[in-house]
Write an enzyme that holds these catalytic residues in place. Structure first.
Site, PDB file in Angstrom:
ATOM      1  N   LYS A  66       0.823  -1.222  -0.068  1.00 24.10           N
ATOM      2  CA  LYS A  66       0.156   0.113   0.084  1.00 24.10           C
ATOM      3  C   LYS A  66       0.970   1.143   0.084  1.00 24.10           C
ATOM      4  O   LYS A  66       1.695   1.318   0.976  1.00 24.10           O
ATOM      5  CB  LYS A  66      -0.832   0.186   1.064  1.00 24.10           C
ATOM      6  CG  LYS A  66      -1.910   1.158   1.154  1.00 24.10           C
ATOM      7  CD  LYS A  66      -2.773   1.052   2.312  1.00 24.10           C
ATOM      8  CE  LYS A  66      -3.847   2.155   2.309  1.00 24.10           C
ATOM      9  NZ  LYS A  66      -5.001   2.031   3.341  1.00 24.10           N
ATOM     10  N   ASP A  88      -8.888  -1.982   5.058  1.00 19.32           N
ATOM     11  CA  ASP A  88      -8.678  -0.445   4.779  1.00 19.32           C
ATOM     12  C   ASP A  88      -8.641   0.475   5.895  1.00 19.32           C
ATOM     13  O   ASP A  88      -9.665   1.233   6.122  1.00 19.32           O
ATOM     14  CB  ASP A  88      -9.626  -0.117   3.474  1.00 19.32           C
ATOM     15  CG  ASP A  88      -9.242  -0.770   2.372  1.00 19.32           C
ATOM     16  OD1 ASP A  88      -8.302  -1.055   1.895  1.00 19.32           O
ATOM     17  OD2 ASP A  88     -10.259  -0.880   1.362  1.00 19.32           O
ATOM     18  N   ASP A 116      -1.878  10.003  -6.510  1.00 20.08           N
ATOM     19  CA  ASP A 116      -0.502   9.722  -6.750  1.00 20.08           C
ATOM     20  C   ASP A 116      -0.027   8.292  -6.403  1.00 20.08           C
ATOM     21  O   ASP A 116       0.785   7.719  -6.748  1.00 20.08           O
ATOM     22  CB  ASP A 116       0.605  10.446  -6.373  1.00 20.08           C
ATOM     23  CG  ASP A 116       0.617  10.540  -4.624  1.00 20.08           C
ATOM     24  OD1 ASP A 116      -0.032   9.659  -4.160  1.00 20.08           O
ATOM     25  OD2 ASP A 116       0.966  11.725  -4.288  1.00 20.08           O
ATOM     26  N   ARG A 158       0.790  -5.238   3.222  1.00 18.74           N
ATOM     27  CA  ARG A 158      -0.409  -5.760   3.695  1.00 18.74           C
ATOM     28  C   ARG A 158      -0.607  -7.135   3.423  1.00 18.74           C
ATOM     29  O   ARG A 158      -0.385  -7.812   2.179  1.00 18.74           O
ATOM     30  CB  ARG A 158      -1.789  -5.093   3.330  1.00 18.74           C
ATOM     31  CG  ARG A 158      -1.667  -3.783   3.636  1.00 18.74           C
ATOM     32  CD  ARG A 158      -2.882  -2.934   3.715  1.00 18.74           C
ATOM     33  NE  ARG A 158      -3.804  -2.833   2.469  1.00 18.74           N
ATOM     34  CZ  ARG A 158      -4.790  -2.282   2.162  1.00 18.74           C
ATOM     35  NH1 ARG A 158      -5.401  -1.804   3.071  1.00 18.74           N
ATOM     36  NH2 ARG A 158      -5.461  -2.224   0.834  1.00 18.74           N
ATOM     37  N   ASP A 184     -16.521  -0.554  -1.163  1.00 13.86           N
ATOM     38  CA  ASP A 184     -15.471  -0.921  -1.683  1.00 13.86           C
ATOM     39  C   ASP A 184     -14.497  -1.043  -0.381  1.00 13.86           C
ATOM     40  O   ASP A 184     -13.345  -1.719  -0.700  1.00 13.86           O
ATOM     41  CB  ASP A 184     -14.713   0.267  -2.539  1.00 13.86           C
ATOM     42  CG  ASP A 184     -14.772   1.619  -1.805  1.00 13.86           C
ATOM     43  OD1 ASP A 184     -15.791   2.181  -1.567  1.00 13.86           O
ATOM     44  OD2 ASP A 184     -13.479   2.102  -1.764  1.00 13.86           O
TER      45      ASP A 184
END
Length: 520
Positions: A122, A279, A134, A192, A269
């Protein structure tokens, strides 16, 4: 450093035929090939010893230059093809269309000790799904993700994991609070780990485009590799698949409520198909027990993802998944049955969870009222959830008048405890003591039992912020201290007693310690 590579995802699912790393709509594909961005001067800050073992690696491996380069994106392992996943999602209740891995790149899949893992970076650079971003990550968000995913695992909460965190040597421009004050921050990368990073939006994207063929391919793949006990694909199997996803989602959220965790951005998501917490962005732990609290600045107006609404949001998200799966089933009734079962099961499981927090093993028809009145009392003044429930284990049913004294450390402003509030609490403790008379456990045994349910230590936002501040100065010792502390959140750990404390006053309104943005 050797891995048993098993790249099933990219071998069995449709790939984006365009190899150029440009922002675009990706059709009829589950992923796009993309390589991580090389970093200027990477440096490992911490490695999870447990995840090393889970992946079949040694401590010596983690000290090698090869490990550093692979897990900061500077080296792509031989015979592997990194990729970013395509998915869509509902964000804050609105369909957002294609989203995808905007700053995550999956390196490869492995198998070790009969377990499968996907290894992902990540913050490793832009992908076709980065939109205007980015694809990079900064130190503060990376420290928070690294520590929290491992802390959640040891709390017993279903979660993705983390292997390592590194700074990249690059500076990254970020507007931390979305208020127009951009500044350069240290870039970082977290590796991750999860059995899968598939999320509800992975299925929604195909259904929204009426691409039933790709939807079926992905669902069949998911069942084959992650729900294989359900058997060969069929209408009935798809219904059972949805039922199990629903059950896992409920179980995860019940655990969130138990430890006082608020995800902060429960978009579809960000919902794992395996029922794992995924997340880690603007999350937080409930300090003041408030059903209305959200850690997310983006959500401050409507508080959609507040603590008390997380179970409802789990259900809302499951409705969206049901809609996505409908083209394979073409029958709403069994899907509605599953969704209705979620509501019933939540009431049952939530009551069971709260009983366990109070040390109640037997069932009593008055427990609901006892728990409701407790929750009302907890909101009469600013009361720290973690400290309250941990100290409640010391309650003596033969001496209920001491109850308020036992939990006094949980009150942020002791002067708020008026005579009326004191009376409410004393009445509740009398009822609690009477209820405990119906239990067979002694006070000592009940304390032991409650202390396996109610953690002593959680990753409060101010603790992460202290580690971030030190790390920004090149001192990584606090990252390790918190990592070690949070491995045993239910254990007393006298040497770490300083972390069993209310949020300090200076942290109440400090950026990063209370409210966080989605860039956090």
């Amino acid at each position: 450093m050797k891995f048993n590579i098993k790249d099933r995802f990219i071998k069995e699912l449709p790939a984006d035929p365009i190899l150029e790393n440009s922002r675009r709509q990706v059709l009829k594909a589950c992923f796009s090939y993309v390589e991580p961005k090389k970093t200027a001067k990477p440096e490992l800050l911490h490695v999870s010893d447990e995840m090393l073992t889970n992946l079949g690696l040694s401590e010596a491996d983690s000290h090698s230059e090869h490990f550093l380069n692979v897990f900061t994106g500077n080296t792509v392992l031989e015979n592997t093809k990194p990729y970013a996943m395509c998915y869509g999602g509902h964000q804050f209740g609105n369909w957002a269309g294609q989203l995808g891995d905007g700053r995550a790149i999956n390196l490869f899949e492995i198998e070790h000790d009969n377990k499968s893992w996907v290894l992902q970076l990540k913050g490793a650079g832009e992908t076709p799904y980065s939109r205007s971003g980015d694809g990079l990550a900064v130190l503060r968000s990376s420290v928070r993700e690294y520590l929290c995913s491992e802390a959640m695992y040891h709390l017993g909460v279903p979660t993705t994991r983390a292997l390592s965190i590194a700074i990249t040597g690059d500076n990254v421009l970020r507007d931390m609070l979305y208020d127009g004050n951009s500044a350069y921050e240290k870039g970082a990368v977290v590796s991750r780990i999860s059995p899968s990073f598939l999320r509800f939006g992975s299925y929604e994207i195909f259904s929204s485009r009426q691409d039933v063929e790709s939807l079926k391919t992905l669902v069949d793949y998911t069942i084959k590799h992650h729900f294989s006990r359900l058997g060969a694909p069929s209408k009935e199997t798809y219904i059972q698949f949805f039922a199990e996803v629903s059950q896992r989602t409920l179980e995860m959220i019940i655990h969130w409520q138990r430890v006082g965790f608020v995800h902060g951005v429960m978009n579809t998501d960000n919902m794992s198909i395996l029922g794992l917490t995924i997340d880690y962005g603007p999350y937080g732990w409930l300090e003041d027990f408030s059903y209305g609290w959200t850690p997310n600045t983006t959500d401050i107006q409507h508080k959609r993802y507040r603590y008390g609404n997380q179970p409802n949001m789990g259900l809302w998200n499951l409705y969206q998944l049901a809609n996505a799966l409908y083209p394979l089933i073409e029958d709403a009734e069994p899907l509605e049955t599953v969704l209705n079962q979620y509501k019933t099961d939540f009431d049952v499981e939530s009551l069971k969870m709260m009983r366990s927090k109070l040390g109640l093993e037997n069932e009593d028809e008055l427990d609901k009222l006892l728990i409701q009145d407790l929750e009302d009392n907890l909101q009469l003044s600013e009361t720290d959830m973690t400290i309250f429930f941990r100290n409640l284990s010391r309650f003596n049913k033969e001496n209920p008048s001491e109850g308020l004294k036992i939990v006094a450390d949980a009150f942020y402003v002791p002067t708020e405890i008026s005579d009326k509030i004191r009376q409410e609490w004393n009445e509740w403790f009398q009822r609690y003591a009477k209820r405990l008379q119906n239990e067979t456990l002694s006070d000592a045994d009940r304390r032991i039992q409650m202390n396996t349910i109610n953690p002593k230590y959680v990753l409060r936002n101010y603790m992460s912020q202290l580690a971030i501040d030190d790390a920004d100065k090149g001192d990584y010792r606090l990252i390790d201290e918190l990592y070690q502390l949070l491995k045993q959140p239910y254990t007393e750990q006298p040497k770490y007693e300083k972390w069993f404390a209310k949020r300090p006053d200076w942290a109440k309104h400090k950026a990063g310690c209370s409210m966080l943005s989605c860039s956090s």
